[in-house]
Design a protein around this motif. Structure first.
Motif, PDB file in Angstrom:
ATOM      1  N   ASP A  68     -35.102 -29.354  21.432  1.00  0.00           N
ATOM      2  CA  ASP A  68     -35.153 -29.791  23.026  1.00  0.00           C
ATOM      3  C   ASP A  68     -36.240 -30.969  23.661  1.00  0.00           C
ATOM      4  O   ASP A  68     -36.266 -31.398  24.068  1.00  0.00           O
ATOM      5  CB  ASP A  68     -35.867 -28.370  23.799  1.00  0.00           C
ATOM      6  CG  ASP A  68     -36.948 -27.993  23.035  1.00  0.00           C
ATOM      7  OD1 ASP A  68     -36.680 -28.556  21.661  1.00  0.00           O
ATOM      8  OD2 ASP A  68     -37.600 -27.037  23.131  1.00  0.00           O
ATOM      9  N   GLU A  69     -36.669 -31.217  21.999  1.00  0.00           N
ATOM     10  CA  GLU A  69     -37.483 -32.623  22.055  1.00  0.00           C
ATOM     11  C   GLU A  69     -36.815 -33.781  21.618  1.00  0.00           C
ATOM     12  O   GLU A  69     -37.646 -34.770  21.583  1.00  0.00           O
ATOM     13  CB  GLU A  69     -38.722 -32.312  21.295  1.00  0.00           C
ATOM     14  CG  GLU A  69     -39.372 -31.172  20.455  1.00  0.00           C
ATOM     15  CD  GLU A  69     -40.099 -31.452  22.071  1.00  0.00           C
ATOM     16  OE1 GLU A  69     -41.210 -32.248  22.127  1.00  0.00           O
ATOM     17  OE2 GLU A  69     -41.228 -30.555  22.345  1.00  0.00           O
ATOM     18  N   LEU A  70     -35.645 -33.469  21.569  1.00  0.00           N
ATOM     19  CA  LEU A  70     -34.885 -34.974  21.229  1.00  0.00           C
ATOM     20  C   LEU A  70     -33.749 -35.094  23.005  1.00  0.00           C
ATOM     21  O   LEU A  70     -33.145 -35.988  22.993  1.00  0.00           O
ATOM     22  CB  LEU A  70     -33.582 -34.958  20.003  1.00  0.00           C
ATOM     23  CG  LEU A  70     -34.348 -34.622  19.160  1.00  0.00           C
ATOM     24  CD1 LEU A  70     -33.457 -34.381  17.885  1.00  0.00           C
ATOM     25  CD2 LEU A  70     -35.406 -35.633  18.204  1.00  0.00           C
ATOM     26  N   LYS A  71     -33.698 -34.703  23.726  1.00  0.00           N
ATOM     27  CA  LYS A  71     -33.178 -34.569  24.896  1.00  0.00           C
ATOM     28  C   LYS A  71     -33.532 -36.213  25.126  1.00  0.00           C
ATOM     29  O   LYS A  71     -34.785 -37.000  25.585  1.00  0.00           O
ATOM     30  CB  LYS A  71     -33.658 -34.234  26.116  1.00  0.00           C
ATOM     31  CG  LYS A  71     -33.700 -32.189  25.933  1.00  0.00           C
ATOM     32  CD  LYS A  71     -32.353 -31.883  25.814  1.00  0.00           C
ATOM     33  CE  LYS A  71     -32.283 -30.826  25.467  1.00  0.00           C
ATOM     34  NZ  LYS A  71     -31.754 -30.297  24.711  1.00  0.00           N
ATOM     35  N   THR A  72     -32.018 -36.628  25.767  1.00  0.00           N
ATOM     36  CA  THR A  72     -31.727 -38.288  26.378  1.00  0.00           C
ATOM     37  C   THR A  72     -31.771 -38.355  27.525  1.00  0.00           C
ATOM     38  O   THR A  72     -31.426 -38.945  28.260  1.00  0.00           O
ATOM     39  CB  THR A  72     -30.889 -38.680  25.566  1.00  0.00           C
ATOM     40  OG1 THR A  72     -29.991 -37.808  25.525  1.00  0.00           O
ATOM     41  CG2 THR A  72     -31.626 -38.838  24.435  1.00  0.00           C
ATOM     42  N   GLY A  73     -31.451 -36.641  28.433  1.00  0.00           N
ATOM     43  CA  GLY A  73     -30.287 -36.861  29.912  1.00  0.00           C
ATOM     44  C   GLY A  73     -28.457 -37.207  29.440  1.00  0.00           C
ATOM     45  O   GLY A  73     -28.350 -36.707  31.008  1.00  0.00           O
ATOM     46  N   SER A  74     -28.376 -37.002  28.546  1.00  0.00           N
ATOM     47  CA  SER A  74     -27.088 -37.521  28.029  1.00  0.00           C
ATOM     48  C   SER A  74     -26.196 -36.154  28.053  1.00  0.00           C
ATOM     49  O   SER A  74     -26.968 -34.909  27.192  1.00  0.00           O
ATOM     50  CB  SER A  74     -26.503 -37.896  26.873  1.00  0.00           C
ATOM     51  OG  SER A  74     -25.794 -38.236  26.713  1.00  0.00           O
ATOM     52  N   PRO A  75     -24.698 -35.806  28.282  1.00  0.00           N
ATOM     53  CA  PRO A  75     -24.222 -34.841  27.669  1.00  0.00           C
ATOM     54  C   PRO A  75     -23.955 -34.364  26.747  1.00  0.00           C
ATOM     55  O   PRO A  75     -24.606 -33.115  26.530  1.00  0.00           O
ATOM     56  CB  PRO A  75     -23.101 -34.767  28.616  1.00  0.00           C
ATOM     57  CG  PRO A  75     -23.564 -36.425  29.485  1.00  0.00           C
ATOM     58  CD  PRO A  75     -23.777 -36.858  28.959  1.00  0.00           C
ATOM     59  N   SER A  76     -24.104 -35.267  25.989  1.00  0.00           N
ATOM     60  CA  SER A  76     -24.095 -35.143  24.459  1.00  0.00           C
ATOM     61  C   SER A  76     -25.520 -34.232  23.574  1.00  0.00           C
ATOM     62  O   SER A  76     -25.730 -34.033  22.574  1.00  0.00           O
ATOM     63  CB  SER A  76     -23.965 -36.321  23.441  1.00  0.00           C
ATOM     64  OG  SER A  76     -25.134 -37.069  23.445  1.00  0.00           O
ATOM     65  N   PRO A 137     -31.496 -40.799  19.845  1.00  0.00           N
ATOM     66  CA  PRO A 137     -32.486 -42.630  19.290  1.00  0.00           C
ATOM     67  C   PRO A 137     -33.739 -42.123  18.702  1.00  0.00           C
ATOM     68  O   PRO A 137     -33.409 -43.444  18.326  1.00  0.00           O
ATOM     69  CB  PRO A 137     -32.637 -43.018  20.762  1.00  0.00           C
ATOM     70  CG  PRO A 137     -31.169 -42.492  22.213  1.00  0.00           C
ATOM     71  CD  PRO A 137     -31.724 -40.744  21.697  1.00  0.00           C
ATOM     72  N   GLN A 138     -34.327 -41.380  19.442  1.00  0.00           N
ATOM     73  CA  GLN A 138     -35.393 -41.295  18.320  1.00  0.00           C
ATOM     74  C   GLN A 138     -35.408 -41.180  16.873  1.00  0.00           C
ATOM     75  O   GLN A 138     -35.780 -42.152  16.083  1.00  0.00           O
ATOM     76  CB  GLN A 138     -36.661 -40.267  19.167  1.00  0.00           C
ATOM     77  CG  GLN A 138     -36.542 -40.081  20.321  1.00  0.00           C
ATOM     78  CD  GLN A 138     -35.645 -38.671  20.847  1.00  0.00           C
ATOM     79  OE1 GLN A 138     -35.017 -38.770  20.426  1.00  0.00           O
ATOM     80  NE2 GLN A 138     -36.154 -38.066  21.719  1.00  0.00           N
ATOM     81  N   LEU A 139     -34.180 -40.418  16.502  1.00  0.00           N
ATOM     82  CA  LEU A 139     -34.056 -40.452  14.934  1.00  0.00           C
ATOM     83  C   LEU A 139     -33.183 -41.493  14.349  1.00  0.00           C
ATOM     84  O   LEU A 139     -33.879 -42.377  13.090  1.00  0.00           O
ATOM     85  CB  LEU A 139     -33.028 -38.521  15.132  1.00  0.00           C
ATOM     86  CG  LEU A 139     -33.776 -37.398  15.153  1.00  0.00           C
ATOM     87  CD1 LEU A 139     -32.988 -36.254  14.910  1.00  0.00           C
ATOM     88  CD2 LEU A 139     -35.059 -37.056  14.381  1.00  0.00           C
ATOM     89  N   HIS A 140     -32.630 -41.886  15.543  1.00  0.00           N
ATOM     90  CA  HIS A 140     -31.733 -43.118  14.650  1.00  0.00           C
ATOM     91  C   HIS A 140     -32.683 -44.229  14.821  1.00  0.00           C
ATOM     92  O   HIS A 140     -32.401 -44.945  13.264  1.00  0.00           O
ATOM     93  CB  HIS A 140     -30.518 -43.219  15.842  1.00  0.00           C
ATOM     94  CG  HIS A 140     -29.816 -45.007  16.325  1.00  0.00           C
ATOM     95  ND1 HIS A 140     -30.306 -45.969  16.181  1.00  0.00           N
ATOM     96  CD2 HIS A 140     -28.706 -45.282  15.243  1.00  0.00           C
ATOM     97  CE1 HIS A 140     -29.510 -46.659  15.660  1.00  0.00           C
ATOM     98  NE2 HIS A 140     -28.568 -46.454  15.056  1.00  0.00           N
ATOM     99  N   LYS A 141     -33.356 -44.778  15.493  1.00  0.00           N
ATOM    100  CA  LYS A 141     -35.091 -45.413  15.708  1.00  0.00           C
ATOM    101  C   LYS A 141     -35.343 -45.420  14.305  1.00  0.00           C
ATOM    102  O   LYS A 141     -35.615 -45.996  12.916  1.00  0.00           O
ATOM    103  CB  LYS A 141     -35.344 -45.758  16.339  1.00  0.00           C
ATOM    104  CG  LYS A 141     -36.578 -46.556  16.299  1.00  0.00           C
ATOM    105  CD  LYS A 141     -37.984 -46.706  17.800  1.00  0.00           C
ATOM    106  CE  LYS A 141     -38.478 -47.579  16.553  1.00  0.00           C
ATOM    107  NZ  LYS A 141     -40.067 -46.840  17.334  1.00  0.00           N
ATOM    108  N   VAL A 142     -35.637 -44.344  13.493  1.00  0.00           N
ATOM    109  CA  VAL A 142     -35.737 -44.102  11.915  1.00  0.00           C
ATOM    110  C   VAL A 142     -34.823 -44.436  11.374  1.00  0.00           C
ATOM    111  O   VAL A 142     -35.662 -44.889  10.050  1.00  0.00           O
ATOM    112  CB  VAL A 142     -36.050 -42.650  12.377  1.00  0.00           C
ATOM    113  CG1 VAL A 142     -37.519 -42.239  10.821  1.00  0.00           C
ATOM    114  CG2 VAL A 142     -38.028 -42.281  13.113  1.00  0.00           C
TER     115      VAL A 142
END
Length: 155
Positions: A68-76, A137-142
């Motif tokens: 729930d801390e990784l929400k982007t608004g995407s269906p995924s 996206p947050q984890l991808h960047k890291v």
């Protein structure tokens, strides 16, 4: 005393609400207890000790991030349950079980690679290719930063 009280509460919850609700309630309570924000972060991280792997290679792969801390608004977003890293010892143990031919003939693909520790560990083996897929996206960047740091530290 505490264990008996907890067991009684679980029995009552299951009796009154069913197993599904009991598991949901237990998960919610556990999540509340584990949340500890890091200063300056918009992500709630579980405070865990930095792993020796991170110190050795100057990367950031440790910790726990709830979905729930990784929400982007995407269906995924529904597929993002949490990020928690695999210990290097477990990774190496699992890879040791693979037939030798897979190590040289296969592509290592990590679906939900998070911050990328498994990718970094897989790069130490003779896989044909190492690929990571991450929808947060947050984890991808890291993960991208970790790959760059790891490559620099290894050469």
């Amino acid at each position: 005393m505490y264990a008996r009280r907890t067991a009684r509460a679980v029995r009552q919850t299951v009796t009154n609400h069913g197993w599904t609700a009991a598991v949901g309630i237990a998960g919610d309570r556990l999540r509340q207890k584990l949340r500890q924000p890091r200063a300056g972060d918009n992500i709630t991280w579980l405070s865990t000790a930095e792993h020796e792997f991170d110190r050795k290679y100057s990367v950031d792969t440790s910790g726990l991030v709830w979905g729930d801390e990784l929400k982007t608004g995407s269906p995924s977003d529904a597929w993002n349950t949490a990020y928690y890293v695999i210990p290097p010892s477990v990774f190496h143990h699992v890879v040791a079980q693979l037939p030798a031919s897979l190590l040289t003939d296969a592509t290592f693909i990590d679906l939900g690679c998070g911050k990328g520790r498994a990718l970094l560990l897989a790069s130490e083996y003779p896989f044909r290719e190492v690929v990571g897929v991450e929808i947060a996206p947050q984890l991808h960047k890291v993960a991208v930063e970790n790959v760059q740091r790891y490559a620099a530290a290894r050469h």
